[in-house]
Scaffold this active site. Structure first.
Site, PDB file in Angstrom:
ATOM      1  N   GLY A 194       0.816  -1.210   0.000  1.00  0.00           N
ATOM      2  CA  GLY A 194       0.000   0.000   0.000  1.00  0.00           C
ATOM      3  C   GLY A 194       0.843   1.250   0.000  1.00  0.00           C
ATOM      4  O   GLY A 194       2.053   1.202  -0.245  1.00  0.00           O
ATOM      5  N   ASN A 195       0.203   2.378   0.268  1.00  0.00           N
ATOM      6  CA  ASN A 195       0.939   3.637   0.348  1.00  0.00           C
ATOM      7  C   ASN A 195       0.285   4.535   1.391  1.00  0.00           C
ATOM      8  O   ASN A 195      -0.755   4.192   1.961  1.00  0.00           O
ATOM      9  CB  ASN A 195       1.004   4.319  -1.029  1.00  0.00           C
ATOM     10  CG  ASN A 195      -0.379   4.655  -1.545  1.00  0.00           C
ATOM     11  OD1 ASN A 195      -1.040   5.533  -1.015  1.00  0.00           O
ATOM     12  ND2 ASN A 195      -0.830   3.914  -2.566  1.00  0.00           N
ATOM     13  N   ARG A 196       0.870   5.682   1.622  1.00  0.00           N
ATOM     14  CA  ARG A 196       0.473   6.515   2.758  1.00  0.00           C
ATOM     15  C   ARG A 196      -0.660   7.499   2.466  1.00  0.00           C
ATOM     16  O   ARG A 196      -1.011   8.310   3.312  1.00  0.00           O
ATOM     17  CB  ARG A 196       1.691   7.301   3.251  1.00  0.00           C
ATOM     18  CG  ARG A 196       2.662   6.437   4.040  1.00  0.00           C
ATOM     19  CD  ARG A 196       3.861   7.260   4.444  1.00  0.00           C
ATOM     20  NE  ARG A 196       3.484   8.497   5.112  1.00  0.00           N
ATOM     21  CZ  ARG A 196       4.246   9.571   5.162  1.00  0.00           C
ATOM     22  NH1 ARG A 196       5.405   9.575   4.581  1.00  0.00           N
ATOM     23  NH2 ARG A 196       3.835  10.656   5.791  1.00  0.00           N
TER      24      ARG A 196
END
Ligand code: CTP
Length: 382
Positions: A194-196
């Site tokens: 995922g990412n932030r």
């Protein structure tokens, strides 16, 4: 979203103004309640402060608060007359004189008072000044009389207010598709790549487009914040979901604010992989570039907006290159090298790139950045 002055004058319908206040807040607006002493006989100013989530305390210049819209609901015969004649004897009537911008008035009074020639003339005077009157409705009043005098329902007042706020925006009536958040690409049934991205910027854009009268669909990828009211939310947790939903919809403006994974695990394991001491190599395969795909089949008049998260001047140069390569009309460049803006923060600072030039938007809350971006989008709509 907008800042709204909510004037409440002293009629029994004042209790319904609580719901008006609540709906405005729920829609993401900032509400400044202006409660007259007459209204306080029915509902206290404290009630409105609590609903509007405003701090307690006396602001001596409350009546001078600058706002996008003034709503007077309910507006009694007395307050209507004062507004028509420019009297300024309480916080609401003072604010009405100081306010510049649209005004929405929802009268509420006994039907005989509403039909009196003096009230008719006052209502006409307000209309002649460009003030929008909504209602009153016909029906049974609180005192049990039948006739025209009831305040229109809170949801109708809120709808009319949103219309006024939309004003002459070129986005009014347009279909706007916004993607927001960050996709999560499963490795097995519990782990993901995922990412932030929190989705705050995209959600602010969806809210602002809605405020400008657009029909907004929000493709939400694991949003950390709630979707705005009045926006259709479609959950798109993975890049594949987002691709499918974005491609099948036709929109006048597409804003790709989501951080879509560029790679996903080539094989998502069924079940949870148990821990062992061996290394685990996960092969990643590229995802479809949704923006570039939309750009390749862009129809005339359609506007595509992309986001670039990169660092420094070289990142800005890459964003310029992406604008052309993905056939987008506008790119928003976000310098993610800085800790004080972007990702989880409520503020942002961006550079807006179009074929026609660049505009640096100084650090501001994300809703203000959203407004600046949509101002530039509107310039591209013919
Ligand atoms: N985008 C997309 N589909 C993808 C990846 C990105 O539609 N699979 C969109 C994003 O929503 C964003 C823009 O493309 O609007 C970002 O472009 P991208 O080339 O991915 O740039 P960055 O992620 O900023 O940088 P990098 O090129 O380093 O990945």
């Amino acid at each position: 979203m907008a800042r709204i002055l909510l004037g409440v004058s002293g009629g029994i319908a004042a209790y319904k103004a609580c719901e008006v206040c609540r709906l405005f807040v729920k829609a993401g607006h900032e509400v400044v309640p202006l409660v007259t002493p007459g209204a306080e006989r029915f509902v206290t100013a404290e009630t409105f402060r609590a609903l509007a989530r405003r701090p307690a305390g006396d602001d001596v210049y409350l009546h001078l608060t600058r706002a996008d819209l003034l709503v007077v609901a309910p507006c009694t015969a007395n307050t209507l007359a004062k507004l028509a004649h420019g009297l300024a004897d309480n916080v609401l009537t003072e604010a009405a004189l100081a306010h510049r911008g649209p005004v929405l008035v929802a009268p509420a009074m006994n039907p005989r008072m509403w039909s009196h020639p003096a009230t008719r003339a006052n209502a006409e005077a307000l209309r002649a000044r460009g003030i929008v009157l909504i209602g009153p409705d016909e029906g049974e009043t609180a005192e049990g009389e039948l006739g025209v005098g009831r305040m229109v329902e809170p949801d109708e007042i809120v709808r009319a207010a949103e219309e006024l706020l939309a004003g002459n925006s070129k986005l009014k009536g347009k279909r706007v598709l916004v993607s927001a958040g960050g996709t999560r690409e499963p490795i097995d049934t519990v782990r993901f790549v995922g990412n932030r991205s929190s989705g705050r910027m995209g959600v602010a854009l969806a809210a602002e487009a809605r405020r400008r009268g657009a029909h907004v669909t929000l493709l939400g990828a694991n949003l950390a914040v709630p979707a705005p009211l009045g926006v259709e939310l479609v959950e798109t947790p993975t890049a594949a979901d987002l691709e499918r939903e974005a491609i099948e919809r036709d929109a006048d403006v597409v804003v790709m604010a989501a951080a879509v994974a560029d790679y996903r695990p080539a094989l998502a394991l069924a079940g949870k992989r148990p821990k062992d001491t061996a290394a685990w190599t996960v092969e990643l395969e590229p995802t479809t570039d949704v923006l570039a795909t939309l750009g390749a089949s862009k129809r005339p008049g359609q506007i595509l907006v992309g986001f670039a998260a990169d660092e420094g001047e070289p990142g800005l140069a890459r964003a310029r290159e992406k604008l052309g390569r993905k056939n987008a009309d506008l790119f928003v460049y976000n310098d993610v090298g800085r800790a004080d803006i972007g990702f989880d923060s409520a503020a942002n600072e961006v550079t807006i790139l179009t074929a026609g030039g660049e505009r640096a938007v100084p650090k501001a809350p994300k809703d203000e950045i959203a407004a600046a971006i949509l101002d530039e989008v509107e310039k591209l709509i013919h």
